[in-house]
Design an enzyme around this catalytic site. Structure first.
Site, PDB file in Angstrom:
ATOM      1  CE  LYS A  11      -4.010  -2.208   2.227  1.00 28.30           C
ATOM      2  NZ  LYS A  11      -4.981  -2.141   3.358  1.00 28.30           N
ATOM      3  CE1 TYR A  51      -9.523  -2.844   0.144  1.00 27.17           C
ATOM      4  CE2 TYR A  51      -8.629  -0.957  -1.029  1.00 27.17           C
ATOM      5  CZ  TYR A  51      -8.452  -2.048  -0.202  1.00 27.17           C
ATOM      6  OH  TYR A  51      -7.209  -2.347   0.287  1.00 27.17           O
ATOM      7  CG  ASN A 114      -3.673  -2.120   6.887  1.00 28.34           C
ATOM      8  OD1 ASN A 114      -3.557  -1.836   5.698  1.00 28.34           O
ATOM      9  ND2 ASN A 114      -4.703  -2.796   7.355  1.00 28.34           N
ATOM     10  CD  GLU A 128      -9.009  -9.434  -3.451  1.00 26.51           C
ATOM     11  OE1 GLU A 128      -9.862  -9.115  -2.613  1.00 26.51           O
ATOM     12  OE2 GLU A 128      -7.824  -9.704  -3.150  1.00 26.51           O
TER      13      GLU A 128
HETATM   14  P1  RTP Z   1      -7.059  -6.034   3.402  1.00 29.19           P
HETATM   15  O1  RTP Z   1      -8.426  -6.287   2.803  1.00 29.19           O
HETATM   16  O2  RTP Z   1      -6.472  -4.690   3.041  1.00 29.19           O
HETATM   17  O3  RTP Z   1      -6.096  -7.136   3.219  1.00 29.19           O
HETATM   18  O4  RTP Z   1      -7.220  -5.938   4.973  1.00 29.19           O
HETATM   19  P2  RTP Z   1      -8.161  -6.750   5.907  1.00 29.19           P
HETATM   20  O5  RTP Z   1      -8.858  -7.848   5.181  1.00 29.19           O
HETATM   21  O6  RTP Z   1      -7.306  -7.086   7.076  1.00 29.19           O
HETATM   22  O7  RTP Z   1      -9.206  -5.634   6.316  1.00 29.19           O
HETATM   23  P3  RTP Z   1     -10.658  -5.298   5.729  1.00 29.19           P
HETATM   24  O8  RTP Z   1     -11.632  -5.454   6.846  1.00 29.19           O
HETATM   25  O9  RTP Z   1     -10.909  -6.039   4.461  1.00 29.19           O
HETATM   26  O10 RTP Z   1     -10.510  -3.753   5.424  1.00 29.19           O
HETATM   27  C1  RTP Z   1      -9.893  -3.329   4.238  1.00 29.19           C
HETATM   28  C2  RTP Z   1      -8.946  -2.204   4.557  1.00 29.19           C
HETATM   29  O11 RTP Z   1      -9.690  -1.058   4.970  1.00 29.19           O
HETATM   30  C3  RTP Z   1      -8.936  -0.310   5.915  1.00 29.19           C
HETATM   31  N1  RTP Z   1      -9.694  -0.210   7.155  1.00 29.19           N
HETATM   32  N2  RTP Z   1      -9.858   0.906   7.793  1.00 29.19           N
HETATM   33  N3  RTP Z   1     -10.621   2.881   9.650  1.00 29.19           N
HETATM   34  C4  RTP Z   1     -10.994   1.626   9.855  1.00 29.19           C
HETATM   35  O12 RTP Z   1     -11.652   1.278  10.806  1.00 29.19           O
HETATM   36  C5  RTP Z   1     -10.594   0.639   8.860  1.00 29.19           C
HETATM   37  N4  RTP Z   1     -10.906  -0.646   8.896  1.00 29.19           N
HETATM   38  C6  RTP Z   1     -10.342  -1.183   7.793  1.00 29.19           C
HETATM   39  C7  RTP Z   1      -7.616  -1.041   6.109  1.00 29.19           C
HETATM   40  O13 RTP Z   1      -6.658  -0.480   5.195  1.00 29.19           O
HETATM   41  C8  RTP Z   1      -7.973  -2.448   5.710  1.00 29.19           C
HETATM   42  O14 RTP Z   1      -6.825  -3.174   5.338  1.00 29.19           O
END
Ligand code: RTP
Ligand code: MG
Length: 140
Positions: A11, A51, A114, A128
């Site tokens: 990222k 997204y 992150n 994806e």
């Molecule tokens: P990713 O999809 O990026 O691999 O991460 P992940 O599954 O661990 O997290 P996900 O729940 O799919 O969320 C996608 C991305 O959104 C951002 N995020 N921001 N501000 C917030 O509360 C929040 N929560 C998620 C993060 O960049 C996350 O990786």
């Protein structure tokens, strides 16, 4: 468990801090092979499309703005159990909850910035990967 592929994104917070090589070393040191990779500046439409599953979430607009704030490196990782293995290497979404030795524990700036994305299932990985790569760009 057969060989599997997953979609990874380094990222903008990580490309900005010149961490691409250090992050790729984590994948390679843990047995994942980088079989496709390109550095790109996402458009707003591309980030929104990628997204789309999160479009009703309160963090969606901030996430899209962040993902287009600088270049990203999109890549296909290949290896045994690649989807789950990559998520173990990445660590928890929120770096405050990420285990020692994970990418997010060591490099992430916040729950949003992150450092990496990784597909969350084999089914989503296929979707994806196809979003960013033609089959001819993936060389296993
Ligand atoms: P990713 O999809 O990026 O691999 O991460 P992940 O599954 O661990 O997290 P996900 O729940 O799919 O969320 C996608 C991305 O959104 C951002 N995020 N921001 N501000 C917030 O509360 C929040 N929560 C998620 C993060 O960049 C996350 O990786
Ligand atoms: Mg996710």
């Amino acid at each position: 468990m057969a060989t599997e592929r997953t979609l990874s994104i380094i990222k903008p917070d990580a490309t900005r801090r010149n961490l691409t090589g250090k992050i790729n070393a984590r994948f390679e040191d843990n047995g994942l092979r980088i079989v496709a990779q390109k550095r790109v500046q996402l458009t707003k439409a591309q980030a929104e499309g990628f997204y789309a599953v999160h479009k009703e979430r309160p963090f969606f607009n901030d996430l899209v703005s962040f993902m287009i704030s600088g270049p990203v490196v999109v890549q296909v990782l290949e290896g045994e159990n690649a989807v789950v293995k990559n998520r173990e290497i990445m660590g928890a979404t929120n770096p405050a909850n990420a285990a020692d030795g994970t990418i997010r524990k060591d490099f992430a700036e916040s729950i949003e910035a992150n450092s990496v994305h990784g597909s969350d299932s084999a089914e989503n990985a296929a979707i994806e990967i196809a979003y960013f790569f033609a089959q001819t760009e993936i060389v296993g």
